[in-house]
Scaffold this motif. Sequence first.
Motif, PDB file in Angstrom:
ATOM      1  N   LEU A 132       0.841  -1.192   0.000  1.00  0.00           N
ATOM      2  CA  LEU A 132       0.000   0.000   0.000  1.00  0.00           C
ATOM      3  C   LEU A 132       0.881   1.249   0.000  1.00  0.00           C
ATOM      4  N   ALA A 133       0.532   2.197  -0.868  1.00  0.00           N
ATOM      5  CA  ALA A 133       1.179   3.506  -0.864  1.00  0.00           C
ATOM      6  C   ALA A 133       0.140   4.560  -0.507  1.00  0.00           C
ATOM      7  N   ILE A 134       0.538   5.517   0.293  1.00  0.00           N
ATOM      8  CA  ILE A 134      -0.336   6.632   0.656  1.00  0.00           C
ATOM      9  C   ILE A 134       0.190   7.892  -0.020  1.00  0.00           C
ATOM     10  N   SER A 135      -0.622   8.433  -0.915  1.00  0.00           N
ATOM     11  CA  SER A 135      -0.297   9.689  -1.583  1.00  0.00           C
ATOM     12  C   SER A 135      -0.947  10.834  -0.817  1.00  0.00           C
ATOM     13  N   TYR A 139       3.927  15.725  -3.615  1.00  0.00           N
ATOM     14  CA  TYR A 139       4.604  16.638  -4.540  1.00  0.00           C
ATOM     15  C   TYR A 139       4.700  17.998  -3.857  1.00  0.00           C
ATOM     16  N   SER A 140       5.928  18.412  -3.588  1.00  0.00           N
ATOM     17  CA  SER A 140       6.162  19.613  -2.789  1.00  0.00           C
ATOM     18  C   SER A 140       6.219  20.868  -3.638  1.00  0.00           C
ATOM     19  N   ASP A 141       5.432  21.866  -3.230  1.00  0.00           N
ATOM     20  CA  ASP A 141       5.517  23.194  -3.841  1.00  0.00           C
ATOM     21  C   ASP A 141       6.204  24.188  -2.908  1.00  0.00           C
ATOM     22  N   VAL A 142       6.808  23.677  -1.837  1.00  0.00           N
ATOM     23  CA  VAL A 142       7.486  24.561  -0.877  1.00  0.00           C
ATOM     24  C   VAL A 142       8.966  24.195  -0.759  1.00  0.00           C
ATOM     25  N   GLY A 143       9.532  23.676  -1.853  1.00  0.00           N
ATOM     26  CA  GLY A 143      10.946  23.357  -1.849  1.00  0.00           C
ATOM     27  C   GLY A 143      11.236  21.982  -1.273  1.00  0.00           C
ATOM     28  N   PRO A 144      12.533  21.607  -1.222  1.00  0.00           N
ATOM     29  CA  PRO A 144      12.918  20.252  -0.835  1.00  0.00           C
ATOM     30  C   PRO A 144      13.075  20.022   0.660  1.00  0.00           C
ATOM     31  N   VAL A 152      13.046  14.335  -1.426  1.00  0.00           N
ATOM     32  CA  VAL A 152      12.878  14.709  -2.833  1.00  0.00           C
ATOM     33  C   VAL A 152      13.646  13.738  -3.729  1.00  0.00           C
ATOM     34  N   HIS A 153      12.996  13.335  -4.816  1.00  0.00           N
ATOM     35  CA  HIS A 153      13.604  12.457  -5.810  1.00  0.00           C
ATOM     36  C   HIS A 153      13.722  13.209  -7.135  1.00  0.00           C
ATOM     37  N   ARG A 154      14.142  12.496  -8.144  1.00  0.00           N
ATOM     38  CA  ARG A 154      14.372  13.107  -9.448  1.00  0.00           C
ATOM     39  C   ARG A 154      13.164  13.941  -9.873  1.00  0.00           C
ATOM     40  N   SER A 155      13.412  15.155 -10.361  1.00  0.00           N
ATOM     41  CA  SER A 155      12.319  16.058 -10.736  1.00  0.00           C
ATOM     42  C   SER A 155      12.634  16.772 -12.043  1.00  0.00           C
ATOM     43  N   LEU A 199       7.820  19.054  -6.573  1.00  0.00           N
ATOM     44  CA  LEU A 199       8.946  18.133  -6.431  1.00  0.00           C
ATOM     45  C   LEU A 199       8.466  16.791  -5.879  1.00  0.00           C
ATOM     46  N   PRO A 200       8.673  15.690  -6.607  1.00  0.00           N
ATOM     47  CA  PRO A 200       8.241  14.382  -6.127  1.00  0.00           C
ATOM     48  C   PRO A 200       9.052  13.961  -4.908  1.00  0.00           C
ATOM     49  N   SER A 201       8.357  13.668  -3.834  1.00  0.00           N
ATOM     50  CA  SER A 201       9.013  13.359  -2.563  1.00  0.00           C
ATOM     51  C   SER A 201       8.426  12.066  -2.009  1.00  0.00           C
ATOM     52  N   LEU A 202       9.287  11.155  -1.605  1.00  0.00           N
ATOM     53  CA  LEU A 202       8.839   9.822  -1.191  1.00  0.00           C
ATOM     54  C   LEU A 202       9.628   9.347   0.007  1.00  0.00           C
ATOM     55  N   GLY A 203       8.950   8.590   0.880  1.00  0.00           N
ATOM     56  CA  GLY A 203       9.622   8.010   2.035  1.00  0.00           C
ATOM     57  C   GLY A 203       9.110   6.612   2.321  1.00  0.00           C
ATOM     58  N   LEU A 204       9.945   5.802   2.980  1.00  0.00           N
ATOM     59  CA  LEU A 204       9.573   4.458   3.409  1.00  0.00           C
ATOM     60  C   LEU A 204       9.045   4.542   4.833  1.00  0.00           C
ATOM     61  N   CYS A 205       7.840   4.007   5.064  1.00  0.00           N
ATOM     62  CA  CYS A 205       7.122   4.248   6.317  1.00  0.00           C
ATOM     63  C   CYS A 205       7.470   3.281   7.446  1.00  0.00           C
ATOM     64  N   GLN A 206       7.811   2.044   7.114  1.00  0.00           N
ATOM     65  CA  GLN A 206       7.891   1.015   8.138  1.00  0.00           C
ATOM     66  C   GLN A 206       9.290   0.925   8.757  1.00  0.00           C
ATOM     67  N   GLU A 207       9.305   0.505  10.011  1.00  0.00           N
ATOM     68  CA  GLU A 207      10.565   0.451  10.751  1.00  0.00           C
ATOM     69  C   GLU A 207      11.585  -0.484  10.108  1.00  0.00           C
ATOM     70  N   LYS A 208      11.116  -1.550   9.448  1.00  0.00           N
ATOM     71  CA  LYS A 208      12.054  -2.503   8.836  1.00  0.00           C
ATOM     72  C   LYS A 208      12.901  -1.844   7.750  1.00  0.00           C
ATOM     73  N   ASP A 209      12.435  -0.694   7.224  1.00  0.00           N
ATOM     74  CA  ASP A 209      13.191   0.013   6.190  1.00  0.00           C
ATOM     75  C   ASP A 209      13.895   1.259   6.713  1.00  0.00           C
TER      76      ASP A 209
END
Length: 380
Positions: free
Chosen positions: A112-115, A153-158, A168-171, A354-364
């Motif tokens: 599951l991904a949460i946008s 997607y950030s409109d307030v910078g990285p 932030v990832h490739r943009s 700016l596309p921004s992504l993170g891994l949510c779970q503790e195992k990561d």
Amino acid sequence: MTSKAPIPYPLDEVEVVQATRTDLIERTWLNNKAEWGKDTNLDAYLDRERHLQSQDLTRDGGIKTWIVVPRQRANPGSDKDVDPETILSALETFERPAWIARKEDGQVHEVLAISIASVFTPEKFRSYGYGSFLMKAIWQKAKEMGAEVSYLYSDVGPNYYGRLGWTVHRSDELIIPVSTTFPETWVSPSSSSTNTVQDKDLEAILTRDAELLKAELVGRLNSNSNSNNGSMDKDTTVLAALVPEPNCVRWLHARASFVGERILNKADKITDLGVVSVEDQDQFVLWYHDLLHDQLTLIRTRFKADQPGQARALIERAVDEARKWGLSKVVAWNHDPLLEQWTGLQGVTRSSTLPSLGLCQEKDAGKKVEWILNNYYAWC
């Protein structure tokens, strides 16, 4: 120097609740219209939001609205007694299918991904920490829901979201003006033919696209496991990808159609969602008519390196579609690098959205993440 006004509600006296009442949800739209609907008639703006919440992607809990409000004494955690005037900050979440590939087990897992979208704090409530309070709470809620990936997607910078977990990832983007004359070195498409993509075609095209993407992720895992110099470190890198699926394309199309018909009063209706190669249906372009920003945005593309003529035929059809709608350019986010080689154009790096992504779970925790297929189809 002007002193800062006292905080309206201390952070230890506020909470985050899901807004389920229609009046609360619509109040969040009224609040953020100042940012995302300033040039749109109020009734049309509200109708657009209602329309977008009724799509396959968003109905039945696919979209949720979260608000920061003063703590509810009688019904904590509920929106039952919330006064719409006291919505201190708000956002929306979308639930999307994703894949995670980890080197340690060599598997591709559907997760599951949460946008996160429409993050907005009314001006009178800004600079008191309500937005950060909300983002921290949503990160925790995503973990509790079992989400392994969250993105926005950030409109307030990285930096703002970066310190809260979303990196932030490739943009990059490639801009193809409709006036472009393609270089002679780009193979002529004279022997290539294309068909338009209609709604009925999406399932087959994107099911196949998803199969190919999954195989590519497996290939990346195997390739790196057989190389001492691979870019994917065994313990610290995770591959993440949003699954291409029809509902995300339909949601964008519903948005474009509403803008064209209700906001811009276009006489013509948008019918074509892209083009696909007749000779090889694994090669295609899906697009979004971003009429308010004067561009045809490529949602998802798939080309083959050894068939530049097919790619040229598809891109020329996209340029034709942009021209048909009076748009000045075709835009691709995080485009296939071959497009620069073929078109002779050079990509640029965006400073907003700016596309921004993170891994949510503790195992990561502590692992690096590479966002694969970071294209516009993920935006909402």
